[in-house]
Every structure is written in structure tokens, then in C-alpha cells.
Design a protein around this motif. Sequence first.
Motif, PDB file in Angstrom:
ATOM      1  N   LEU A  87       0.806  -1.226   0.000  1.00 51.50           N
ATOM      2  CA  LEU A  87       0.000   0.000   0.000  1.00 51.50           C
ATOM      3  C   LEU A  87       0.839   1.275   0.000  1.00 51.50           C
ATOM      4  CD1 LEU A  87      -2.734  -1.044   2.609  1.00 51.50           C
ATOM      5  CD2 LEU A  87      -2.847  -1.177   0.109  1.00 51.50           C
ATOM      6  N   GLU A  88       2.153   1.136   0.024  1.00 51.97           N
ATOM      7  CA  GLU A  88       2.995   2.322   0.222  1.00 51.97           C
ATOM      8  C   GLU A  88       2.693   3.450  -0.779  1.00 51.97           C
ATOM      9  OE1 GLU A  88       7.161   1.748   0.964  1.00 51.97           O
ATOM     10  OE2 GLU A  88       7.614   3.824   0.395  1.00 51.97           O
ATOM     11  N   ASP A  89       2.486   3.102  -2.031  1.00 54.62           N
ATOM     12  CA  ASP A  89       2.246   4.147  -3.045  1.00 54.62           C
ATOM     13  C   ASP A  89       0.979   4.955  -2.772  1.00 54.62           C
ATOM     14  OD1 ASP A  89       4.488   3.315  -4.259  1.00 54.62           O
ATOM     15  OD2 ASP A  89       3.499   2.278  -5.933  1.00 54.62           O
ATOM     16  N   ARG A  90       0.083   4.407  -1.996  1.00 55.87           N
ATOM     17  CA  ARG A  90      -1.165   5.130  -1.693  1.00 55.87           C
ATOM     18  C   ARG A  90      -0.904   6.419  -0.895  1.00 55.87           C
ATOM     19  NH1 ARG A  90      -5.889   2.287  -1.392  1.00 55.87           N
ATOM     20  NH2 ARG A  90      -6.837   4.369  -1.439  1.00 55.87           N
ATOM     21  N   LYS A  91       0.303   6.572  -0.374  1.00 52.52           N
ATOM     22  CA  LYS A  91       0.595   7.801   0.387  1.00 52.52           C
ATOM     23  C   LYS A  91       0.476   9.037  -0.503  1.00 52.52           C
ATOM     24  CE  LYS A  91       5.682   7.710  -0.009  1.00 52.52           C
ATOM     25  NZ  LYS A  91       5.743   6.791  -1.141  1.00 52.52           N
ATOM     26  N   GLU A  92       0.558   8.847  -1.802  1.00 49.71           N
ATOM     27  CA  GLU A  92       0.420   9.972  -2.738  1.00 49.71           C
ATOM     28  C   GLU A  92      -1.007  10.103  -3.288  1.00 49.71           C
ATOM     29  OE1 GLU A  92       2.784  12.087  -3.113  1.00 49.71           O
ATOM     30  OE2 GLU A  92       4.354  10.930  -2.114  1.00 49.71           O
ATOM     31  N   ASP A  93      -1.917   9.308  -2.770  1.00 55.19           N
ATOM     32  CA  ASP A  93      -3.278   9.261  -3.322  1.00 55.19           C
ATOM     33  C   ASP A  93      -4.040  10.548  -2.990  1.00 55.19           C
ATOM     34  OD1 ASP A  93      -5.919   8.696  -3.974  1.00 55.19           O
ATOM     35  OD2 ASP A  93      -5.796   6.606  -3.305  1.00 55.19           O
ATOM     36  N   ARG A  94      -4.362  11.306  -4.054  1.00 54.12           N
ATOM     37  CA  ARG A  94      -5.094  12.579  -3.861  1.00 54.12           C
ATOM     38  C   ARG A  94      -6.610  12.392  -3.991  1.00 54.12           C
ATOM     39  NH1 ARG A  94       0.106  13.501  -4.013  1.00 54.12           N
ATOM     40  NH2 ARG A  94       0.925  15.484  -4.794  1.00 54.12           N
ATOM     41  N   ASP A  95      -7.043  11.150  -4.270  1.00 54.97           N
ATOM     42  CA  ASP A  95      -8.471  10.939  -4.580  1.00 54.97           C
ATOM     43  C   ASP A  95      -9.329  10.599  -3.371  1.00 54.97           C
ATOM     44  OD1 ASP A  95      -7.963  11.404  -7.226  1.00 54.97           O
ATOM     45  OD2 ASP A  95      -7.607   9.285  -7.686  1.00 54.97           O
ATOM     46  N   VAL A  96      -8.706  10.267  -2.247  1.00 52.01           N
ATOM     47  CA  VAL A  96      -9.490   9.864  -1.076  1.00 52.01           C
ATOM     48  C   VAL A  96      -9.140  10.753   0.110  1.00 52.01           C
ATOM     49  CG1 VAL A  96      -9.696   7.435  -1.787  1.00 52.01           C
ATOM     50  CG2 VAL A  96      -7.765   8.137  -0.343  1.00 52.01           C
ATOM     51  N   HIS A  97     -10.088  10.829   1.067  1.00 47.83           N
ATOM     52  CA  HIS A  97      -9.783  11.580   2.298  1.00 47.83           C
ATOM     53  C   HIS A  97      -9.423  10.610   3.417  1.00 47.83           C
ATOM     54  CE1 HIS A  97     -14.351  11.023   2.487  1.00 47.83           C
ATOM     55  NE2 HIS A  97     -13.878  10.280   3.465  1.00 47.83           N
ATOM     56  N   ASP A  98      -8.980   9.411   3.044  1.00 49.54           N
ATOM     57  CA  ASP A  98      -8.880   8.299   3.991  1.00 49.54           C
ATOM     58  C   ASP A  98      -7.445   7.876   4.313  1.00 49.54           C
ATOM     59  OD1 ASP A  98     -11.813   7.795   4.063  1.00 49.54           O
ATOM     60  OD2 ASP A  98     -11.467   7.469   1.920  1.00 49.54           O
ATOM     61  N   LEU A  99      -6.472   8.764   4.059  1.00 54.02           N
ATOM     62  CA  LEU A  99      -5.084   8.335   4.269  1.00 54.02           C
ATOM     63  C   LEU A  99      -4.793   8.055   5.740  1.00 54.02           C
ATOM     64  CD1 LEU A  99      -3.202  10.543   1.643  1.00 54.02           C
ATOM     65  CD2 LEU A  99      -4.071   8.210   1.439  1.00 54.02           C
ATOM     66  N   GLY A 100      -5.559   8.654   6.634  1.00 53.84           N
ATOM     67  CA  GLY A 100      -5.406   8.332   8.060  1.00 53.84           C
ATOM     68  C   GLY A 100      -5.848   6.911   8.355  1.00 53.84           C
ATOM     69  N   PHE A 101      -6.968   6.493   7.743  1.00 53.43           N
ATOM     70  CA  PHE A 101      -7.400   5.099   7.933  1.00 53.43           C
ATOM     71  C   PHE A 101      -6.296   4.151   7.451  1.00 53.43           C
ATOM     72  CE2 PHE A 101     -12.093   6.396   7.622  1.00 53.43           C
ATOM     73  CZ  PHE A 101     -12.373   6.084   8.943  1.00 53.43           C
ATOM     74  N   ILE A 102      -5.727   4.474   6.282  1.00 52.70           N
ATOM     75  CA  ILE A 102      -4.794   3.538   5.666  1.00 52.70           C
ATOM     76  C   ILE A 102      -3.438   3.529   6.384  1.00 52.70           C
ATOM     77  CG2 ILE A 102      -3.546   2.976   3.518  1.00 52.70           C
ATOM     78  CD1 ILE A 102      -5.988   4.256   2.010  1.00 52.70           C
ATOM     79  N   PHE A 103      -2.895   4.721   6.673  1.00 49.45           N
ATOM     80  CA  PHE A 103      -1.510   4.759   7.175  1.00 49.45           C
ATOM     81  C   PHE A 103      -1.388   4.953   8.684  1.00 49.45           C
ATOM     82  CE2 PHE A 103      -1.084   5.581   2.664  1.00 49.45           C
ATOM     83  CZ  PHE A 103      -0.012   4.770   2.350  1.00 49.45           C
ATOM     84  N   LEU A 156     -17.670  18.526   3.215  1.00 47.42           N
ATOM     85  CA  LEU A 156     -16.920  18.102   4.407  1.00 47.42           C
ATOM     86  C   LEU A 156     -17.638  16.899   4.991  1.00 47.42           C
ATOM     87  CD1 LEU A 156     -15.251  18.508   7.133  1.00 47.42           C
ATOM     88  CD2 LEU A 156     -17.000  20.171   7.757  1.00 47.42           C
ATOM     89  N   PHE A 157     -16.884  15.839   5.366  1.00 44.25           N
ATOM     90  CA  PHE A 157     -17.490  14.627   5.945  1.00 44.25           C
ATOM     91  C   PHE A 157     -17.091  14.497   7.414  1.00 44.25           C
ATOM     92  CE2 PHE A 157     -18.367  11.173   2.472  1.00 44.25           C
ATOM     93  CZ  PHE A 157     -19.222  12.038   1.814  1.00 44.25           C
ATOM     94  N   ILE A 158     -17.998  13.960   8.216  1.00 48.01           N
ATOM     95  CA  ILE A 158     -17.653  13.659   9.618  1.00 48.01           C
ATOM     96  C   ILE A 158     -16.564  12.580   9.679  1.00 48.01           C
ATOM     97  CG2 ILE A 158     -19.432  11.861  10.018  1.00 48.01           C
ATOM     98  CD1 ILE A 158     -18.455  14.633  12.527  1.00 48.01           C
ATOM     99  N   ASP A 159     -16.535  11.665   8.707  1.00 52.56           N
ATOM    100  CA  ASP A 159     -15.555  10.563   8.678  1.00 52.56           C
ATOM    101  C   ASP A 159     -14.115  11.083   8.712  1.00 52.56           C
ATOM    102  OD1 ASP A 159     -17.985  10.314   7.280  1.00 52.56           O
ATOM    103  OD2 ASP A 159     -17.307   8.637   6.072  1.00 52.56           O
ATOM    104  N   ILE A 160     -13.925  12.304   8.215  1.00 54.99           N
ATOM    105  CA  ILE A 160     -12.549  12.831   8.120  1.00 54.99           C
ATOM    106  C   ILE A 160     -11.953  13.044   9.512  1.00 54.99           C
ATOM    107  CG2 ILE A 160     -11.121  14.706   7.156  1.00 54.99           C
ATOM    108  CD1 ILE A 160     -13.203  14.964   4.911  1.00 54.99           C
ATOM    109  N   MET A 161     -12.813  13.113  10.542  1.00 51.35           N
ATOM    110  CA  MET A 161     -12.275  13.221  11.912  1.00 51.35           C
ATOM    111  C   MET A 161     -11.397  12.029  12.276  1.00 51.35           C
ATOM    112  SD  MET A 161     -12.786  16.070  13.267  1.00 51.35           S
ATOM    113  CE  MET A 161     -11.934  15.540  14.741  1.00 51.35           C
ATOM    114  N   MET A 162     -11.613  10.893  11.619  1.00 49.63           N
ATOM    115  CA  MET A 162     -10.772   9.716  11.890  1.00 49.63           C
ATOM    116  C   MET A 162      -9.441   9.805  11.152  1.00 49.63           C
ATOM    117  SD  MET A 162     -12.253   7.668  13.990  1.00 49.63           S
ATOM    118  CE  MET A 162     -11.538   6.031  13.829  1.00 49.63           C
TER     119      MET A 162
END
Length: 389
Positions: A87-103, A156-162
Motif C-alpha cells: 500500500l505504500e504508493d497510496r501515500k500519494e493518493d489525492r483521490d481519497v480523504h482516507d489516508l489516516g485510515f490507511i496509514f 466536508l465529511f464527519i468521517d474525516i475526523m478519523m
Amino acid sequence: MTSYPTSTGPLHDALNFAQRQVRRLIETHPGFYPLYTDKGHWKHDKPACTRWCDGFLPGMMWLFLESGLADDPSYWRKKAEEYSSRLEDRKEDRDVHDLGFIFYHGTYKRWYEATVRDGRPDQRLKHVVVRAGQVLAMRFKKKGQYLRSFISDESLFIDIMMNVPIIFYSARQNDDEGHKSRSLLWDVAENHCLTTRRVLVRGDGSTAHEGIFDTSTGEFLRQATHQGFRGDSSWSRGLAWSLYGFSICYELRNDPRFLATAEANAAYWLEHTPADGVPPWDFDASNFPGLPLSRDKVDSSAAAIAASGLLILSKLTKDPTRAQTYRTFALRALQTLCQSPYLAIDDKNWEGILKRGVYHIHKGLGIDESVMWGEFFFVEALTKALTTP
Ligand code: GLY
């Protein structure tokens, strides 16, 4: 009537079952990162919406290891590294607001901490987390002061708080390393939290899923939803994201406003969730005439996220009575989830761990199914309950 065993035996049994099911998943479908089951099966052709869940599968492997309760530590270490590094390359992913979930929740932060426990901290792993935090911060909308959701600039999503904790984490690492970008990352994370608190958290502690802004002025326009019942209702998973997210942001930033918000969310959660700890998919669903979807439909994943969040909040609150209440409620929810009809242990055909999660009720996706984030936060809550007093 549901009974609530007080021993930790069912929690241990559930954690062992979780390890067997994760092993079954990766041996049946090597290299596959699923999102939700269809009739209990991980592999199907239903849509994913976005790839926001990939970190949860390796995340569970790291949790087995961190807990000291892994059934086969060397197997899980090898698989955790393999499934994380893909999943390392996903650190550059600009399409999701979920990089906190992933990394942050799932992969590289846990991997880095494993190397610290090994006595050989690997700074390269930490830098992957820091980079993911910097990339997430690029979603910040100056007008409006929030990180935009994957939907559009106005959203803005509430999910982004995670996810915002990874920006606090990156800000702190940058400070430690003496980089100049520090104030920017702190400001982005802090202002995102304050905007979310102002526009998505209501006076009674409930939350809206989405906020819509005027992008030309930054004016907040209205509350809306995608996965909840409607804009002015309280989608239970969104509330769980808020409770947990504000708790860890308080842990990282020590801003008492974040603690107050998490406690307001917790008060609403405790008042509105049935005593067994499993909420309806939306707390307001029954309040509207002609509703086609029954309030009785529950979301076990929301229960798991809230249980894990309440265990965190029980350590942060300044009030000892509340601390006890949060922990007791979380443990009761876990005891419920460790029984039928939630734990899939008696259904040999079911490939997930936890039944009765809900992904997207309006699109008909993942209803009464196992969902990857439900599995992850259930395992996380189990390991916390079993390893911390
Ligand atoms: N998109 C995050 C969630 O379904 O909770």
C-alpha cells in the motif's frame, strides 16, 4: 433476553476466531483487500465506491501482534509487512480523504511502532506516515477551513475526523525534525477539527454526516448525508467516527474543546443506544413517517467503532465516574458482539468475523454483512479490552 457474561473468555474466543477468519481470507484470496461481504463472501462483483478500506486488513494483523495474543507471531509479522508494503504508493493518493485510515490506523504507523518495540526504529516507515499526512493536508480549503471530502470541494465529511490525526502526527514529527512547515500542518488539522465541531456536531451531541459550503465565500450552507437517513438525522456510524476522532485529536493536541466534543458525542451515544450496545443504523430513522427502512436495522460496525472510541475516552476524561461508565458500556457492547447473531463463529460458510454491519443503505451495498472497518475496530476494541485495565 440477552445475557452479558462478565468473564473475558468470550473476548479471547472472539479474538482467536478473528485470527482464524483473517487467515482464511488471505489464504483463500491472496493479495485481495476486500471492503464488505455479499452473503458472507468477501469476493463479489458489487462496487467499492472508493478504496478507503485497504489498511484495515493489515491493520488487524498488526493488532494481533501488538496485543501479544497472536496465535502465530512470525506468520502475522510476515503477512503484516507484505500487506502493508503493497500500500505504500497510496501515500500519494489525492483521490481519497482516507489516508489516516490507511496509514495511521492501519499500516505504516503500526509497522513503525513495531520496529520501535523491536529496538530498531525504522525512520523510513515513519516518513511514509508523515508524507501521507502531508498529502491529506493538501485537501484543505482555506475558504471554509476544512479538508474536503472525496465528493467535491464543497463537501466536508464527519468521517474525516478519523483521518485528521495523521496530520497532527505529521506536524509533530516535523517539529521534532525542525522542519519549517510545522505551523501549517498544525493549523490545517486544528482548524479542520474546529470547523467540524462548529458545523457538523449539534448542540445535543449528535452529528451530521456531511456539511456543504459555498466554495466562493467559504460560507457554511447546510447539513447533508450520503449514508445516513437524511441531512438532519444522526447516522450512527458518523457519530461513532466523531466520538473516536475527537478523542484521539484531543490525545494528540490537548485542546479541551476536542475533549468536550468527544464527551458530548459519548453522552448522545449512551443515551440513544440500546443497553446491548448496538445502535440502529441511524438514530432518527424511526422518527419519519413512511420510512421504508426499519429503525430496527442495526450497524454492528458502529457499535465496534464506538466501543473502541469509548475505551480511549475512558482514559482521557477528567471525570472518574464517566470513565467507568464509558468502559462499562464499551465492554457490554463487546460482550454483545461476541455472541449470536453478531459473531459469525457458528456459521461455517460466513467468511467475515462480525455479521450485521451496514455499508451504504441507500445504494443497497453491504447491508447485514461483514464490513472491513467493522472487523478492524472490533479487533482493536477486543485487544484494548483484553490488554488494558
Ligand atoms: N465512508 C466511510 C463510512 O462508510 O463510514
